[in-house]
Write an enzyme that holds these catalytic residues in place. Structure first.
Site, PDB file in Angstrom:
ATOM      1  N   MET A  37       0.642  -1.480   0.081  1.00 43.92           N
ATOM      2  CA  MET A  37      -0.152  -0.291  -0.465  1.00 43.92           C
ATOM      3  C   MET A  37       0.822   0.612   0.032  1.00 43.92           C
ATOM      4  O   MET A  37       0.144   2.758  -0.667  1.00 43.92           O
ATOM      5  CB  MET A  37      -0.504  -0.328   1.266  1.00 43.92           C
ATOM      6  CG  MET A  37      -2.205   1.528   1.481  1.00 43.92           C
ATOM      7  SD  MET A  37      -3.338   0.299   2.655  1.00 43.92           S
ATOM      8  CE  MET A  37      -2.521   0.844   3.461  1.00 43.92           C
ATOM      9  N   ASP A  56      12.066   3.146   3.484  1.00 40.55           N
ATOM     10  CA  ASP A  56      11.672   1.493   4.224  1.00 40.55           C
ATOM     11  C   ASP A  56      13.065   1.205   4.651  1.00 40.55           C
ATOM     12  O   ASP A  56      14.218   1.730   4.058  1.00 40.55           O
ATOM     13  CB  ASP A  56      11.233   1.235   2.910  1.00 40.55           C
ATOM     14  CG  ASP A  56      10.542  -0.044   3.060  1.00 40.55           C
ATOM     15  OD1 ASP A  56      10.645  -0.956   3.432  1.00 40.55           O
ATOM     16  OD2 ASP A  56       9.189   0.223   3.185  1.00 40.55           O
ATOM     17  N   ASP A  79      14.884   2.671   9.486  1.00 44.96           N
ATOM     18  CA  ASP A  79      14.414   2.710  10.962  1.00 44.96           C
ATOM     19  C   ASP A  79      13.492   3.130  11.689  1.00 44.96           C
ATOM     20  O   ASP A  79      13.783   4.359  12.298  1.00 44.96           O
ATOM     21  CB  ASP A  79      15.265   1.823  12.395  1.00 44.96           C
ATOM     22  CG  ASP A  79      14.947   0.978  12.549  1.00 44.96           C
ATOM     23  OD1 ASP A  79      13.348   0.556  12.641  1.00 44.96           O
ATOM     24  OD2 ASP A  79      15.858   0.305  13.356  1.00 44.96           O
ATOM     25  N   VAL A  80      12.310   3.151  11.304  1.00 45.51           N
ATOM     26  CA  VAL A  80      11.126   3.839  11.848  1.00 45.51           C
ATOM     27  C   VAL A  80      11.157   3.859  13.613  1.00 45.51           C
ATOM     28  O   VAL A  80      10.214   5.079  13.912  1.00 45.51           O
ATOM     29  CB  VAL A  80      10.098   3.914  11.461  1.00 45.51           C
ATOM     30  CG1 VAL A  80       9.548   3.968  10.388  1.00 45.51           C
ATOM     31  CG2 VAL A  80       9.260   2.350  11.809  1.00 45.51           C
ATOM     32  N   ASN A 106       2.996   5.628   7.360  1.00 41.15           N
ATOM     33  CA  ASN A 106       2.617   4.091   6.621  1.00 41.15           C
ATOM     34  C   ASN A 106       2.571   2.624   7.256  1.00 41.15           C
ATOM     35  O   ASN A 106       2.563   1.717   6.486  1.00 41.15           O
ATOM     36  CB  ASN A 106       2.602   4.295   5.250  1.00 41.15           C
ATOM     37  CG  ASN A 106       2.414   3.103   4.492  1.00 41.15           C
ATOM     38  OD1 ASN A 106       0.986   2.778   4.481  1.00 41.15           O
ATOM     39  ND2 ASN A 106       2.934   1.989   3.907  1.00 41.15           N
ATOM     40  N   TYR A 171      -1.351  -6.046  17.627  1.00 41.25           N
ATOM     41  CA  TYR A 171      -2.076  -5.610  16.511  1.00 41.25           C
ATOM     42  C   TYR A 171      -2.941  -4.457  16.613  1.00 41.25           C
ATOM     43  O   TYR A 171      -2.983  -3.264  16.464  1.00 41.25           O
ATOM     44  CB  TYR A 171      -2.388  -6.615  15.183  1.00 41.25           C
ATOM     45  CG  TYR A 171      -2.255  -5.692  14.261  1.00 41.25           C
ATOM     46  CD1 TYR A 171      -0.924  -4.959  13.579  1.00 41.25           C
ATOM     47  CD2 TYR A 171      -3.638  -5.524  13.286  1.00 41.25           C
ATOM     48  CE1 TYR A 171      -1.299  -4.209  11.957  1.00 41.25           C
ATOM     49  CE2 TYR A 171      -3.765  -4.648  12.278  1.00 41.25           C
ATOM     50  CZ  TYR A 171      -2.934  -3.870  11.747  1.00 41.25           C
ATOM     51  OH  TYR A 171      -2.852  -3.711  10.446  1.00 41.25           O
ATOM     52  N   LYS A 175      -2.801   0.175  16.644  1.00 42.70           N
ATOM     53  CA  LYS A 175      -4.128   0.314  16.293  1.00 42.70           C
ATOM     54  C   LYS A 175      -5.056   1.256  16.848  1.00 42.70           C
ATOM     55  O   LYS A 175      -5.552   2.400  16.184  1.00 42.70           O
ATOM     56  CB  LYS A 175      -4.220  -0.841  15.042  1.00 42.70           C
ATOM     57  CG  LYS A 175      -3.703  -1.121  14.068  1.00 42.70           C
ATOM     58  CD  LYS A 175      -2.583   0.014  13.180  1.00 42.70           C
ATOM     59  CE  LYS A 175      -1.606  -0.854  12.269  1.00 42.70           C
ATOM     60  NZ  LYS A 175      -0.711   0.231  11.113  1.00 42.70           N
ATOM     61  N   THR A 206      -2.881  -6.376  -0.952  1.00 44.39           N
ATOM     62  CA  THR A 206      -1.893  -6.365  -1.266  1.00 44.39           C
ATOM     63  C   THR A 206      -1.182  -7.711   0.071  1.00 44.39           C
ATOM     64  O   THR A 206      -1.567  -8.273   0.904  1.00 44.39           O
ATOM     65  CB  THR A 206      -1.641  -5.114  -0.002  1.00 44.39           C
ATOM     66  OG1 THR A 206      -1.536  -5.888   1.577  1.00 44.39           O
ATOM     67  CG2 THR A 206      -1.726  -3.729  -0.174  1.00 44.39           C
TER      68      THR A 206
END
Length: 265
Positions: A37, A56, A79-80, A106, A171, A175, A206
């Site tokens: 996505m 990424d 690396d977020v 994202n 998860y 979220k 995806t």
């Protein structure tokens, strides 16, 4: 039955709903943009003539997409979950294209396990990538967006940020947190002309969702009121809307795109 031949390529935003959203020359930063996505979002903003930096951990996929798109597109390995990486990305983005006007948080992962089987390390990894990274991103871009005179932050959550999902404790937690963090940031950032909204996708076609098993995908599609999976480009159009001035009075809100799954909840 859901026909997998109808799936849209994740490398194109070609759902026939594209239109210019007034994003030309805006500096856009997208995390997790090398594939799935995220790659659709990158292409959508490129189609709008925006200046796009995407990040990424998958260097090969990121470099390939960047070379393909060329022009006003840059890829940075990122690396977020590391604050130093965020500061480096913001600095490089400003050097390349100027102050950031749009951030799309994202990047994300999913690991499904029953609570009794999930290790602390796995739970913490989900929280770090899906939640802490969003906090770091919003914090890191704030000074740049102030310089830009305002902006838009789009945090990609999930319908798992709206309802409970079995075997997805980490998860779900991450979220739901993104949904709440979005509202807090919207209240704090409004004074700077910065809007913050969250997007809550359902099952999107995806690699993260589509495992290639036709029977399972048919069953999944059948469980959705619209009887199909979403297309990446459909989500990208929603992200474009929230990034643009077309949504100028929307902030602190959640936008769900799930084919009707949560409509009766």
């Amino acid at each position: 039955m859901w026909d997998s031949s109808k799936r849209a390529s994740v490398s194109r935003c070609d759902d026939g709903v594209g239109r210019k959203q007034g994003l030309m020359d805006k500096t856009v930063l997208i995390t997790g943009g090398a594939q799935g996505m995220g790659a659709s979002h990158v292409r959508a903003f490129v189609d709008e003539d925006a200046r796009v930096v995407f990040t990424d951990l998958n260097e090969s996929a990121g470099e390939k997409l960047s070379e393909e798109l060329g022009g006003s597109v840059r890829f940075i390995r990122h690396d977020v979950v590391r604050e130093t990486d965020w500061l480096d990305v913001v600095t490089k983005t400003e050097a390349a294209f100027g102050p950031i006007g749009v951030l799309v948080n994202n990047a994300g992962i999913t690991i499904n396990q029953p609570i009794e089987e999930m290790s602390e390390a796995t739970y913490r990894k989900l929280i770090d990538v899906n939640q802490v990274a969003v906090f770091l991103g919003m914090k890191a871009v704030l000074p740049s967006m102030r310089k830009a005179g305002g902006g838009s932050i789009v945090n990609i959550s999930s319908i798992a940020g709206m309802v409970g999902i079995p075997n997805a404790i980490g998860y779900n937690a991450s979220k739901f947190a993104v949904r709440g963090m979005t509202k807090t940031a919207a209240l704090e950032f409004a004074q700077y002309g910065i809007r913050v909204n969250s997007v809550h996708p359902g099952s999107i076609d995806t690699p993260m969702v589509n495992n290639g098993n036709a029977e399972e995908m048919d069953a999944l599609a059948e469980s959705i009121p619209m009887k199909r999976l979403g297309r990446p480009g459909e989500l990208s159009q929603l992200v474009l809307f929230l990034a643009s001035d077309a949504s100028s009075y929307s902030t602190g809100s959640e936008f769900t795109a799930d084919g009707g799954v949560t409509a009766s909840i």
